[in-house]
Structure formats: structure tokens, C-alpha cells
Design a protein around this motif. Sequence first.
Motif, PDB file in Angstrom:
ATOM      1  N   UNK A 227      11.954   8.490   5.152  1.00 39.93           N
ATOM      2  CA  UNK A 227      13.064   9.222   4.561  1.00 39.93           C
ATOM      3  C   UNK A 227      13.000   9.343   3.058  1.00 39.93           C
ATOM      4  N   UNK A 228      11.801   9.234   2.506  1.00 40.00           N
ATOM      5  CA  UNK A 228      11.621   9.333   1.055  1.00 40.00           C
ATOM      6  C   UNK A 228      11.388  10.798   0.693  1.00 40.00           C
TER       7      UNK A 228
ATOM      8  N   UNK B   6       0.827  -1.205   0.000  1.00 38.78           N
ATOM      9  CA  UNK B   6       0.000   0.000   0.000  1.00 38.78           C
ATOM     10  C   UNK B   6       0.861   1.255   0.000  1.00 38.78           C
ATOM     11  N   UNK B   7       1.960   1.229   0.738  1.00 41.16           N
ATOM     12  CA  UNK B   7       2.852   2.386   0.797  1.00 41.16           C
ATOM     13  C   UNK B   7       3.605   2.583  -0.508  1.00 41.16           C
ATOM     14  N   UNK B   8       4.029   1.489  -1.117  1.00 36.71           N
ATOM     15  CA  UNK B   8       4.705   1.592  -2.418  1.00 36.71           C
ATOM     16  C   UNK B   8       3.736   2.128  -3.469  1.00 36.71           C
ATOM     17  N   UNK B   9       2.538   1.575  -3.514  1.00 41.54           N
ATOM     18  CA  UNK B   9       1.553   2.037  -4.489  1.00 41.54           C
ATOM     19  C   UNK B   9       1.145   3.481  -4.221  1.00 41.54           C
ATOM     20  N   UNK B  10       1.058   3.860  -2.958  1.00 37.19           N
ATOM     21  CA  UNK B  10       0.750   5.258  -2.628  1.00 37.19           C
ATOM     22  C   UNK B  10       1.847   6.178  -3.148  1.00 37.19           C
ATOM     23  N   UNK B  11       3.100   5.795  -2.949  1.00 36.76           N
ATOM     24  CA  UNK B  11       4.218   6.603  -3.424  1.00 36.76           C
ATOM     25  C   UNK B  11       4.197   6.756  -4.941  1.00 36.76           C
ATOM     26  N   UNK B  12       3.662   5.756  -5.622  1.00 36.93           N
ATOM     27  CA  UNK B  12       3.587   5.795  -7.084  1.00 36.93           C
ATOM     28  C   UNK B  12       2.328   6.502  -7.584  1.00 36.93           C
TER      29      UNK B  12
ATOM     30  N   UNK C 188      -1.205  10.644  12.918  1.00 32.20           N
ATOM     31  CA  UNK C 188       0.093  10.945  13.544  1.00 32.20           C
ATOM     32  C   UNK C 188       0.998  11.797  12.661  1.00 32.20           C
ATOM     33  N   UNK C 189       1.028  11.504  11.350  1.00 30.36           N
ATOM     34  CA  UNK C 189       1.939  12.212  10.457  1.00 30.36           C
ATOM     35  C   UNK C 189       1.239  13.225   9.559  1.00 30.36           C
ATOM     36  N   UNK C 190      -0.086  13.173   9.502  1.00 32.60           N
ATOM     37  CA  UNK C 190      -0.845  14.122   8.705  1.00 32.60           C
ATOM     38  C   UNK C 190      -1.265  13.599   7.356  1.00 32.60           C
TER      39      UNK C 190
ATOM     40  N   UNK D  57       3.598  12.568   4.039  1.00 35.76           N
ATOM     41  CA  UNK D  57       4.363  13.049   5.190  1.00 35.76           C
ATOM     42  C   UNK D  57       5.002  11.892   5.940  1.00 35.76           C
ATOM     43  N   UNK D  58       4.288  10.798   6.085  1.00 36.34           N
ATOM     44  CA  UNK D  58       4.845   9.598   6.713  1.00 36.34           C
ATOM     45  C   UNK D  58       6.048   9.094   5.928  1.00 36.34           C
TER      46      UNK D  58
END
Length: 298
Positions: free
Chosen positions: A283-284, A189-195, A270-272, A276-277
Amino acid sequence: MKHMLLIGLGPLLACCVQPGAGAQSIAEAVPVARAAPAAPERIVPLEQASNFRDIGGYAAAGGKHVRWGRIYRAGAQPMLTDRDVIAVRALGIGNIVDLRSDEERILAPTRLDGIRYNAVGYSFAPLLETIQTALKKDGTETAIKEMYAVLPTMIAPQVRLLFDRLLANEGATLFNCSAGQDRTGLAAALVLSALGVDRETIYADYLLSERHRHTEWEVAPIPDALATVNPVYAYFAKYRKEPETAKPPSLSASDGRPYLATSFAVIEKRWGSVPAYLEQEIGLNAVDLARLRALYLE
């Protein structure tokens, strides 16, 4: 009706208990998601693997799509056949990122020797204790949601490693946990979100694990004597002997919302936001994000 908890964080827990009557979703505004049939090319056809699939093809940022054949998600690979190993090698995988705990990696090592292997050590025992406490107090749904609530911080070191390997661009990347469902579900989910893939599509990809797990291939047979060494080993051994765990569980709560929504809700509180997370916890930065999209979108 009893609700079975079979957590892909091992899968280590197989508990038949009533859901807590007052259980509520953290993400109240999340729409109910449904798993659409997977594209035939998404599922990697193997003889003794669980939940091994390509996350390519999804619509992403800038009107582009995630490249096929570049990022794979899966369950553990202790039971791959020789032909499976040959088939996976043919995918051109340059890195495996294993999201599992020390105990899991010892009990069920991958058969994909010779491929660069990446992992960050941790014990599953503290989380196991947290989940067991929640089960006794509030029931299954609360326990699962509490697990998903801690995942964004618990697997942050592994997610950092995953993005590092993706940015290194050393061939295709495979990442896995035991079931390819919970930790792998959040990492995907995080990888797909970043893309730049939309949330509804991310949930649909997550829910495919309900259809494509083969629990019998996720954990190798465990000698009875080993179950006395460590409580996590004991849970694995118990899991192997519980016939009701053969069927993958629902990944949606009683209100129809996917459990993954709890992780997203915690991240956003927590991160908004997810970006932001990814920047603050993983660190991306903007340069990394641009490179990631250049490498994995077309």
C-alpha cells in the motif's frame, strides 16, 4: 560435507542434513554477492545484542544517501544488559517493529520497555511444518529457498506496519526478528529498495548478518518444562542446546547466490517488480514513497 540450516526465523531450526542434489535457485540471473566489511559506525556496539546495526549511509535515489541514525535493524533483545538498554535509548528510537511470531515474542520479550512497541500476531507453526517437510524431502537448500519464497506474503502485514511507522516519523525506527537475518533481511531490503538503493548494495547489507550475529544473545534460557507446551517452544529449547548452532550459517546457496534473491524472484514473478509489490501488497503509493525519501535521504 553437511550443511547446517540455522534459520533466523527463530532461529528455530538447527538441522545437519545434506542439501538436495537437484536444488536450483529461483533467481538464476542474480549475480553472486559478497559481504563487504561494515562501516564502523554501522554496527551499534552493545554488550549482549545480536546483529544490531544502522542501515544509513548507503547511496540511494537522486544521488542522495540514506540518513544515519534513523533506521536500525537487529536481532531480538531479550538479553540486553542494563548498559545496553541505556545505549539503545540514547539512539532516539520512537518505535520498535517486531517481526517475530507470537511464540517467539512470548519466549524472548524485548528489554526495551517504554519504547512504542508494534507487532502483528501470527503463529510460526505452519511455516515450521512446511520447512520440516521440505527438509525431509529435498534437503537444506530447498527448505531455505521455500522459506524465502513465502516470506513476501507471510510478513506483508509486518512490512505494512514498518512502513507505517517510518512514515509517521516519530523518531528513529528499530525493526527486528529473532536473528535479524531472514525476516529482518527481507524487510531491510524492501525499505532500502523503496529508498532507491541498488540491489548489489542490498545484498551486501543482507550478508553482513553472517559476521554480526551473536546467537547466544538471541534467545533467553528456556525452562525444560516449557518445551513440552508447544512444538515451536521445543525447537527453541533444542536450538539452545545444539553446540553447532553457535556459528551463524552462510546466507548464500551452493551456487553463491544470496538466499534473499529467492524472495526478490518471487516478488518479481508475482507482482512484476518490487515497486509494484510495495504499491499493491504493502500500500505504498507515490505520495508515500516521496515522503519516505524526503524523510530518510539526504
